[in-house]
Design an enzyme around this catalytic site. Structure first.
Site, PDB file in Angstrom:
ATOM      1  N   ASP A   1       0.840  -1.202   0.000  1.00 22.13           N
ATOM      2  CA  ASP A   1       0.000   0.000   0.000  1.00 22.13           C
ATOM      3  C   ASP A   1       0.877   1.255   0.000  1.00 22.13           C
ATOM      4  O   ASP A   1       0.891   2.013   0.953  1.00 22.13           O
ATOM      5  CB  ASP A   1      -0.959  -0.004   1.202  1.00 22.13           C
ATOM      6  CG  ASP A   1      -0.245  -0.047   2.548  1.00 22.13           C
ATOM      7  OD1 ASP A   1       0.932  -0.478   2.589  1.00 22.13           O
ATOM      8  OD2 ASP A   1      -0.847   0.365   3.557  1.00 22.13           O
TER       9      ASP A   1
ATOM     10  N   ASP B   1       7.381   3.754   3.219  1.00 14.74           N
ATOM     11  CA  ASP B   1       8.274   2.625   3.378  1.00 14.74           C
ATOM     12  C   ASP B   1       7.956   1.506   2.392  1.00 14.74           C
ATOM     13  O   ASP B   1       8.843   0.722   2.039  1.00 14.74           O
ATOM     14  CB  ASP B   1       8.291   2.105   4.814  1.00 14.74           C
ATOM     15  CG  ASP B   1       6.917   1.910   5.422  1.00 14.74           C
ATOM     16  OD1 ASP B   1       5.953   2.528   4.940  1.00 14.74           O
ATOM     17  OD2 ASP B   1       6.789   1.150   6.396  1.00 14.74           O
ATOM     18  N   ASP B   2       6.719   1.442   1.912  1.00 14.83           N
ATOM     19  CA  ASP B   2       6.425   0.493   0.828  1.00 14.83           C
ATOM     20  C   ASP B   2       7.228   0.851  -0.416  1.00 14.83           C
ATOM     21  O   ASP B   2       7.739  -0.034  -1.117  1.00 14.83           O
ATOM     22  CB  ASP B   2       4.945   0.524   0.450  1.00 14.83           C
ATOM     23  CG  ASP B   2       4.025   0.161   1.589  1.00 14.83           C
ATOM     24  OD1 ASP B   2       3.572  -0.982   1.655  1.00 14.83           O
ATOM     25  OD2 ASP B   2       3.755   1.057   2.415  1.00 14.83           O
TER      26      ASP B   2
ATOM     27  N   ASN C   1      -2.248   2.706   3.772  1.00 21.10           N
ATOM     28  CA  ASN C   1      -1.598   3.946   4.195  1.00 21.10           C
ATOM     29  C   ASN C   1      -2.350   5.166   3.676  1.00 21.10           C
ATOM     30  O   ASN C   1      -2.498   6.168   4.381  1.00 21.10           O
ATOM     31  CB  ASN C   1      -0.148   3.979   3.705  1.00 21.10           C
ATOM     32  CG  ASN C   1       0.749   3.050   4.497  1.00 21.10           C
ATOM     33  OD1 ASN C   1       0.564   2.858   5.688  1.00 21.10           O
ATOM     34  ND2 ASN C   1       1.722   2.464   3.825  1.00 21.10           N
TER      35      ASN C   1
ATOM     36  N   THR D   1       2.903  -6.008   2.765  1.00 16.68           N
ATOM     37  CA  THR D   1       3.350  -4.900   3.600  1.00 16.68           C
ATOM     38  C   THR D   1       2.245  -3.881   3.851  1.00 16.68           C
ATOM     39  O   THR D   1       2.524  -2.753   4.247  1.00 16.68           O
ATOM     40  CB  THR D   1       4.572  -4.195   2.964  1.00 16.68           C
ATOM     41  OG1 THR D   1       4.221  -3.702   1.666  1.00 16.68           O
ATOM     42  CG2 THR D   1       5.757  -5.145   2.853  1.00 16.68           C
TER      43      THR D   1
ATOM     44  N   ASN E   1       1.159   0.871  17.304  1.00 17.15           N
ATOM     45  CA  ASN E   1       1.472   2.248  16.921  1.00 17.15           C
ATOM     46  C   ASN E   1       0.233   3.026  16.483  1.00 17.15           C
ATOM     47  O   ASN E   1       0.297   4.252  16.328  1.00 17.15           O
ATOM     48  CB  ASN E   1       2.532   2.291  15.810  1.00 17.15           C
ATOM     49  CG  ASN E   1       2.081   1.626  14.518  1.00 17.15           C
ATOM     50  OD1 ASN E   1       1.022   0.984  14.453  1.00 17.15           O
ATOM     51  ND2 ASN E   1       2.892   1.761  13.477  1.00 17.15           N
TER      52      ASN E   1
ATOM     53  N   GLU F   1      -0.881  -2.577  15.799  1.00 20.50           N
ATOM     54  CA  GLU F   1      -0.099  -1.991  14.700  1.00 20.50           C
ATOM     55  C   GLU F   1      -1.033  -1.693  13.531  1.00 20.50           C
ATOM     56  O   GLU F   1      -2.023  -2.398  13.329  1.00 20.50           O
ATOM     57  CB  GLU F   1       1.014  -2.977  14.303  1.00 20.50           C
ATOM     58  CG  GLU F   1       1.879  -2.566  13.147  1.00 20.50           C
ATOM     59  CD  GLU F   1       1.276  -2.922  11.803  1.00 20.50           C
ATOM     60  OE1 GLU F   1       1.547  -2.199  10.837  1.00 20.50           O
ATOM     61  OE2 GLU F   1       0.526  -3.928  11.738  1.00 20.50           O
ATOM     62  N   PHE F   2      -0.705  -0.695  12.721  1.00 18.08           N
ATOM     63  CA  PHE F   2      -1.647  -0.188  11.718  1.00 18.08           C
ATOM     64  C   PHE F   2      -2.124  -1.246  10.738  1.00 18.08           C
ATOM     65  O   PHE F   2      -3.332  -1.357  10.467  1.00 18.08           O
ATOM     66  CB  PHE F   2      -1.045   0.987  10.934  1.00 18.08           C
ATOM     67  CG  PHE F   2      -1.932   1.435   9.805  1.00 18.08           C
ATOM     68  CD1 PHE F   2      -3.050   2.217  10.046  1.00 18.08           C
ATOM     69  CD2 PHE F   2      -1.694   1.028   8.498  1.00 18.08           C
ATOM     70  CE1 PHE F   2      -3.905   2.598   9.022  1.00 18.08           C
ATOM     71  CE2 PHE F   2      -2.535   1.400   7.466  1.00 18.08           C
ATOM     72  CZ  PHE F   2      -3.650   2.190   7.726  1.00 18.08           C
ATOM     73  N   ASN F   3      -1.226  -2.018  10.127  1.00 19.00           N
ATOM     74  CA  ASN F   3      -1.644  -2.940   9.069  1.00 19.00           C
ATOM     75  C   ASN F   3      -2.648  -3.967   9.581  1.00 19.00           C
ATOM     76  O   ASN F   3      -3.557  -4.372   8.847  1.00 19.00           O
ATOM     77  CB  ASN F   3      -0.431  -3.653   8.465  1.00 19.00           C
ATOM     78  CG  ASN F   3       0.355  -2.774   7.528  1.00 19.00           C
ATOM     79  OD1 ASN F   3      -0.143  -1.766   7.026  1.00 19.00           O
ATOM     80  ND2 ASN F   3       1.609  -3.118   7.302  1.00 19.00           N
TER      81      ASN F   3
ATOM     82  N   HIS G   1       9.798   0.342   8.092  1.00 17.40           N
ATOM     83  CA  HIS G   1       9.120  -0.894   8.469  1.00 17.40           C
ATOM     84  C   HIS G   1       9.076  -1.918   7.329  1.00 17.40           C
ATOM     85  O   HIS G   1       9.500  -3.067   7.481  1.00 17.40           O
ATOM     86  CB  HIS G   1       7.685  -0.590   8.910  1.00 17.40           C
ATOM     87  CG  HIS G   1       7.583   0.415  10.012  1.00 17.40           C
ATOM     88  ND1 HIS G   1       7.874   0.118  11.323  1.00 17.40           N
ATOM     89  CD2 HIS G   1       7.207   1.726  10.003  1.00 17.40           C
ATOM     90  CE1 HIS G   1       7.691   1.180  12.079  1.00 17.40           C
ATOM     91  NE2 HIS G   1       7.278   2.166  11.302  1.00 17.40           N
ATOM     92  N   ASP G   2       8.524  -1.511   6.185  1.00 20.00           N
ATOM     93  CA  ASP G   2       8.253  -2.472   5.112  1.00 20.00           C
ATOM     94  C   ASP G   2       9.528  -2.975   4.446  1.00 20.00           C
ATOM     95  O   ASP G   2       9.549  -4.086   3.915  1.00 20.00           O
ATOM     96  CB  ASP G   2       7.328  -1.843   4.076  1.00 20.00           C
ATOM     97  CG  ASP G   2       5.965  -1.512   4.646  1.00 20.00           C
ATOM     98  OD1 ASP G   2       5.594  -2.087   5.687  1.00 20.00           O
ATOM     99  OD2 ASP G   2       5.264  -0.657   4.056  1.00 20.00           O
TER     100      ASP G   2
END
Length: 311
Positions: free
Chosen positions: A11, A15-16, A40, A125, A159, A165-167, A238-239
């Site tokens: 997405d 970081d993706d 995101n 991711t 987060n 965590e968001f995902n 992150h990703d």
């Protein structure tokens, strides 16, 4: 070293985008397809970013397919406050001329894995919506994937909420289905990825990459600054960690665990409840990163891409 073939469900996202750059640039990885999901930022923007990155970085023959705009059952949420409304901060890429693949993301995932069983590594991711829908359409996806790695979850705190965590928070029902499938999930979560920070030293090494570093890598890697963190040490990539795990698992210390996703909790929806003592693990959880080795690897790949663009 055998080249690992990779399908990236993502997405983009700061970081993706950096993860796509790594997947494209590492000669030991072959990026075979990119699928997009709303996460995101809205799906229209994650898909546009994937298409534009494909042409900017130069992998025109890799299909890009668009997937789910929102979660299976919940209200759609995004993280535009972190990534910028467009998804890649202040970066403006040339408009893409090449089209989306005629197939949707789910169809592309199923067909790609079906046509090469045991040969394609799946990395996700973003929210797990596309993956859950692919498993619903064809449960043998879990059998056909050579491996399955996600960036998502945590075994301590979140987060997006204190628990999540968001995902995972963005579509906990999808994540629950994915963890319940008949495969091992490599959960590259926050506890690991928050070790991969873009410090001032790392930023300096990125700037040394030349135009690629100045125009793409550094703007993506330094856009977000958490005003509520008094100990801010730099943006986490992150990703990138999920793609790096596929290429260089030796840089990670990992522990088997049982991971269950909380879907019913009023305050804990999206929490990845992680039991490292379980006798029936369904996941492998990286817990410690060789930080110097990680940055040497990632920046080495980025330097290779930068050199190829200047030659």
């Amino acid at each position: 070293m055998t080249v690992k073939r990779l399908l990236l469900d993502c997405d983009p996202g700061l970081d993706d985008a950096l993860a796509i750059l790594l997947a494209h640039g590492d000669p030991d990885l072959e990026l075979v397809a990119v699928t997009t999901v709303g996460g995101n930022v809205v799906l229209e923007n994650t898909t546009r970013n994937a298409l534009e990155l494909r042409e900017y970085l130069g992998f025109p023959d890799v299909p890009v397919a668009s997937g789910a705009a929102g979660p299976l059952v919940r209200e759609t949420k995004n993280a535009a406050e972190v990534h910028g409304v467009g998804g890649i901060g202040d970066v403006i890429l040339p408009k893409a001329a090449l089209p989306l693949d005629a197939r949707g993301a789910v169809e592309l995932i199923v067909e790609t894995l079906r046509d090469a069983p045991g040969e394609i590594h799946l990395v996700a991711t973003g929210p797990m919506t596309n993956i859950a829908l692919a498993l619903r359409a064809e449960p043998r996806v879990a059998e056909w994937a050579a491996s399955f790695t996600i960036m998502g979850g945590s075994f301590t705190r979140g987060n997006t909420t204190p628990a999540a965590e968001f995902n995972i928070y963005a579509d906990p029902e999808a994540a629950a289905e994915v963890f319940a499938a008949d495969w091992q999930v490599v959960m590259v979560g926050l506890d690991l990825t928050l070790q991969a920070l873009v410090t001032d030293t790392v930023k300096g090494r990125m700037l040394a990459l030349g135009p690629l570093g100045r125009d793409l890598v550094v703007p993506l890697a330094t856009f977000w600054n958490d005003p509520q963190d008094p100990d801010w040490g730099g943006q986490a990539v992150h990703d990138v960690c999920a793609v790096a795990y596929l290429a260089r698992p030796d840089l990670f210390t990992s522990v088997p665990a049982r991971v269950e996703v909380e879907t019913a909790g009023e305050w804990t929806a999206g929490m990845t409840v992680t039991d490292f003592r379980s006798s029936i693990p369904n996941a492998l959880v990286p817990v410690r990163l060789d930080v110097p080795g990680f940055w040497d690897y990632v920046l080495g790949v980025y330097a290779r891409v930068a050199a190829s663009r200047e030659s």
